[in-house]
Motif scaffolding. Structure first.
Motif, mmCIF file in Angstrom:
data_model
loop_
_atom_site.group_PDB
_atom_site.id
_atom_site.type_symbol
_atom_site.label_atom_id
_atom_site.label_comp_id
_atom_site.label_asym_id
_atom_site.label_seq_id
_atom_site.Cartn_x
_atom_site.Cartn_y
_atom_site.Cartn_z
ATOM 1 N N UNK A 1 0.845 -1.194 0.000
ATOM 2 C CA UNK A 1 0.000 0.000 0.000
ATOM 3 C C UNK A 1 0.879 1.242 0.000
ATOM 4 N N UNK A 2 0.386 2.285 -0.617
ATOM 5 C CA UNK A 2 1.076 3.571 -0.638
ATOM 6 C C UNK A 2 0.291 4.512 0.271
ATOM 7 N N UNK A 3 0.745 4.631 1.507
ATOM 8 C CA UNK A 3 0.027 5.456 2.474
ATOM 9 C C UNK A 3 0.021 6.927 2.076
ATOM 10 N N UNK A 4 0.991 7.362 1.285
ATOM 11 C CA UNK A 4 1.023 8.756 0.840
ATOM 12 C C UNK A 4 -0.084 9.055 -0.169
ATOM 13 N N UNK A 5 -0.522 8.048 -0.908
ATOM 14 C CA UNK A 5 -1.609 8.217 -1.881
ATOM 15 C C UNK A 5 -2.992 8.089 -1.251
ATOM 16 N N UNK B 1 -5.795 3.834 10.206
ATOM 17 C CA UNK B 1 -5.253 4.478 11.403
ATOM 18 C C UNK B 1 -6.348 5.300 12.065
ATOM 19 N N UNK B 2 -6.354 5.287 13.384
ATOM 20 C CA UNK B 2 -7.383 6.006 14.131
ATOM 21 C C UNK B 2 -7.291 7.521 13.950
ATOM 22 N N UNK B 3 -6.082 8.043 13.861
ATOM 23 C CA UNK B 3 -5.927 9.493 13.846
ATOM 24 C C UNK B 3 -6.283 10.156 12.518
ATOM 25 N N UNK B 4 -6.031 9.472 11.386
ATOM 26 C CA UNK B 4 -6.281 10.118 10.101
ATOM 27 C C UNK B 4 -6.963 9.227 9.056
ATOM 28 N N UNK B 5 -7.231 7.976 9.392
ATOM 29 C CA UNK B 5 -7.949 7.079 8.486
ATOM 30 C C UNK B 5 -7.139 6.485 7.359
ATOM 31 N N UNK B 6 -5.833 6.697 7.368
ATOM 32 C CA UNK B 6 -4.974 6.157 6.313
ATOM 33 C C UNK B 6 -4.902 4.636 6.433
ATOM 34 N N UNK B 7 -4.841 3.978 5.293
ATOM 35 C CA UNK B 7 -4.821 2.518 5.223
ATOM 36 C C UNK B 7 -3.654 1.916 6.017
ATOM 37 N N UNK C 1 -9.346 -8.727 -1.149
ATOM 38 C CA UNK C 1 -8.269 -7.742 -1.338
ATOM 39 C C UNK C 1 -8.268 -7.209 -2.769
ATOM 40 N N UNK C 2 -8.532 -8.069 -3.729
ATOM 41 C CA UNK C 2 -8.630 -7.622 -5.124
ATOM 42 C C UNK C 2 -9.795 -6.643 -5.304
ATOM 43 N N UNK C 3 -10.906 -6.940 -4.652
ATOM 44 C CA UNK C 3 -12.057 -6.037 -4.712
ATOM 45 C C UNK C 3 -11.713 -4.687 -4.076
ATOM 46 N N UNK C 4 -11.003 -4.741 -2.968
ATOM 47 C CA UNK C 4 -10.593 -3.512 -2.289
ATOM 48 C C UNK C 4 -9.679 -2.679 -3.169
ATOM 49 N N UNK C 5 -8.740 -3.322 -3.834
ATOM 50 C CA UNK C 5 -7.824 -2.600 -4.728
ATOM 51 C C UNK C 5 -8.596 -1.940 -5.861
ATOM 52 N N UNK C 6 -9.573 -2.650 -6.404
ATOM 53 C CA UNK C 6 -10.380 -2.098 -7.493
ATOM 54 C C UNK C 6 -11.248 -0.935 -7.020
ATOM 55 N N UNK C 7 -11.670 -0.962 -5.756
ATOM 56 C CA UNK C 7 -12.548 0.075 -5.215
ATOM 57 C C UNK C 7 -11.795 1.290 -4.691
ATOM 58 N N UNK C 8 -10.494 1.194 -4.544
ATOM 59 C CA UNK C 8 -9.708 2.286 -3.974
ATOM 60 C C UNK C 8 -9.677 3.480 -4.933
ATOM 61 N N UNK C 9 -10.241 4.622 -4.527
ATOM 62 C CA UNK C 9 -10.277 5.773 -5.426
ATOM 63 C C UNK C 9 -8.903 6.395 -5.676
ATOM 64 N N UNK C 10 -7.956 6.164 -4.778
ATOM 65 C CA UNK C 10 -6.619 6.745 -4.910
ATOM 66 C C UNK C 10 -5.624 5.789 -5.568
ATOM 67 N N UNK C 11 -6.068 4.563 -5.848
ATOM 68 C CA UNK C 11 -5.176 3.524 -6.401
ATOM 69 C C UNK C 11 -3.951 3.329 -5.519
#
Length: 64
Positions: A5-9, A27-33, A48-58
């Motif tokens: 995962x790219x937490x910056x994206x 994460x509790x503080x900012x919601x980052x994956x 996990x494949x479904x999650x990757x496809x649904x991720x708006x930030x890729x």
């Protein structure tokens, strides 16, 4: 399967957790994956494949 995962994206939409609760959290503080399992199998891999496809930030990358 290998997941990274790219937490910056990440835009904290939560689609990853909605689709694959055993693989992703936020994460509790900012919601980052947060990646809980980088090599899921079976149903968790499918989710996990479904999650990757649904991720708006890729921000989720899956290698086979």
């Amino acid at each position: 399967m290998k997941i990274t995962v790219d937490q910056d994206k990440c835009v904290s939409s939560g689609q990853c957790v909605l689709n694959a609760t055993e693989v992703f959290d936020q994460r509790d503080d900012d919601g980052v994956v947060v990646l809980l399992n980088d090599s899921p199998d079976g149903e968790d891999a499918d989710n996990a494949r479904k999650a990757a496809a649904a991720c708006p930030a890729l921000a989720i990358h899956i290698e086979k």
